[in-house]
Enzyme design. Structure first.
Site: not given
Ligand SMILES: NC(=O)c1ccc[n+]([C@@H]2O[C@H](COP(=O)([O-])OP(=O)(O)OC[C@H]3O[C@@H](n4cnc5c(N)ncnc54)[C@H](OP(=O)(O)O)[C@@H]3O)[C@@H](O)[C@H]2O)c1
Length: 297
Positions: A13-15, A43, A67, A107, A131, A135
């Site tokens: 992933g990006q992070v 997951l 996700y 987030t 979303y 989270k």
């Protein structure tokens, strides 16, 4: 610190990708993902989560998986809740059993966007879509289970890999002569590398002989974004500024760009707590953007 075993979930992933590079000096890093990075973890499968953690017995679990398809989550609510809500609860349970530290990312979309000043960690939450709600379920589960944890809330993540606003604008700038970009949503664009370096900075303090930190007392939610604020239109203009043949960019209201998931109109997060607690000074978003664009990967 070098003896610490660090389990990194989702190095693709990006992070996650930035974390994989940043945390190497801090210990023995084992990256696990869906593509069999070093070991397989999914997951959506509680058994795979438990067996990987019980086998590796990490001192630190970095969960960069999520996700993240904000609009698709409205249709795939069950999957979003499993990955963003249920999986973090299993990670927290396993982490508690091992007395390890769980670092988890959340987030700005846990907020409804009705604030007129930067959100602090204690401001009331009220997600606008699936979303954000999923989270938030993950955050609540980790807090309820307890143990040693850091929930790092970030926002508007971009980088030179993956799927993000910066890469979309760069692509569209080459394809189109005119772009319409939403100008009334306000937030703080955050380079994925800043999130990773800040995380590594915190982890490096765990065993510092000069300034040791007590992570049990410091467990909690921390905002972690670049400083400053902008809107998507201004952000797009700053991205496109590097091109010789720039497309015409027009500001539009959110109402003119209907999407399945509602977004917070204002989601600037205050970094005061993370700065005071861990001594991390976050750079301004525009400075970071320049650094990111100047970097090679
Ligand atoms: N992106 C943003 O703008 C933003 C904003 C605020 C907060 N955040 C939070 O920041 C964190 C990192 O986000 P990001 O932007 O780096 O996400 P990302 O680029 O979308 O990466 C998500 C990662 O999760 C992995 N993943 C998804 N489902 C999985 C599953 N079932 N099992 C194992 N791995 C799975 C993906 O693996 P594959 O490569 O195999 O798909 C990928 O590596 C997340 O907690 C996210 O909620 C992101």
């Amino acid at each position: 610190m070098s003896s610490k075993k660090i389990l990194l979930i989702a190095p693709t992933g990006q992070v996650g990708w930035e974390l994989h590079r940043c945390v190497q000096p801090l210990g023995q890093v084992l990256a696990v993902g869906r593509n069999k990075a070093q070991a397989f973890i999914d997951l959506t499968d509680p058994d795979s989560i438990r067996s990987v953690i019980r086998e590796i017995k990490p001192d630190i679990i970095l969960n960069a998986a999520a996700y993240t398809k904000v609009d698709q989550a409205e249709k795939e609510s069950e999957l979003a809740y499993i990955i963003n809500g249920t999986a973090p609860s299993i990670l927290a349970e396993e982490s508690l059993r091992l007395k390890s530290l769980l670092v988890h990312y959340s987030t700005d979309y846990v907020f409804d966007g009705n604030n007129d000043k930067p959100y602090t960690e204690t401001d009331p939450v009220n997600p606008m879509g699936v979303y954000g709600a999923s989270k938030l379920a993950g955050e609540k589960a980790i807090i309820a289970i307890g143990g040693k944890y850091l929930i790092l809330r970030t926002a508007w993540v971009y980088g030179l890999r993956g799927s993000n606003f910066l890469l979309t604008m760069q692509r569209l700038a080459k394809e189109r002569k005119e772009l319409k970009v939403v100008a009334d949503q306000i937030g703080s664009p955050t380079w994925s590398r800043i999130i990773a370096t800040a995380t590594a900075h915190i982890l490096a303090q765990l065993n510092s002989s000069l300034y040791p930190i007590n992570i049990e007392q410091l467990s909690g939610i921390y905002n972690l974004t670049c400083n400053g604020q902008t809107n998507w239109y201004e952000f797009a203009k700053s991205i496109i500024a590097q091109y010789n043949n720039q497309p015409n960019i027009l500001p539009i209201p959110t109402a003119d760009y209907p999407a399945p998931a509602k977004r917070p109109m204002y989601s600037v997060l205050s970094n005061e707590k993370i700065t005071k607690t861990f001594g991390i000074e976050l750079p301004d978003w525009d400075k970071c953007l320049k650094l990111c664009l100047a970097s090679s990967n």
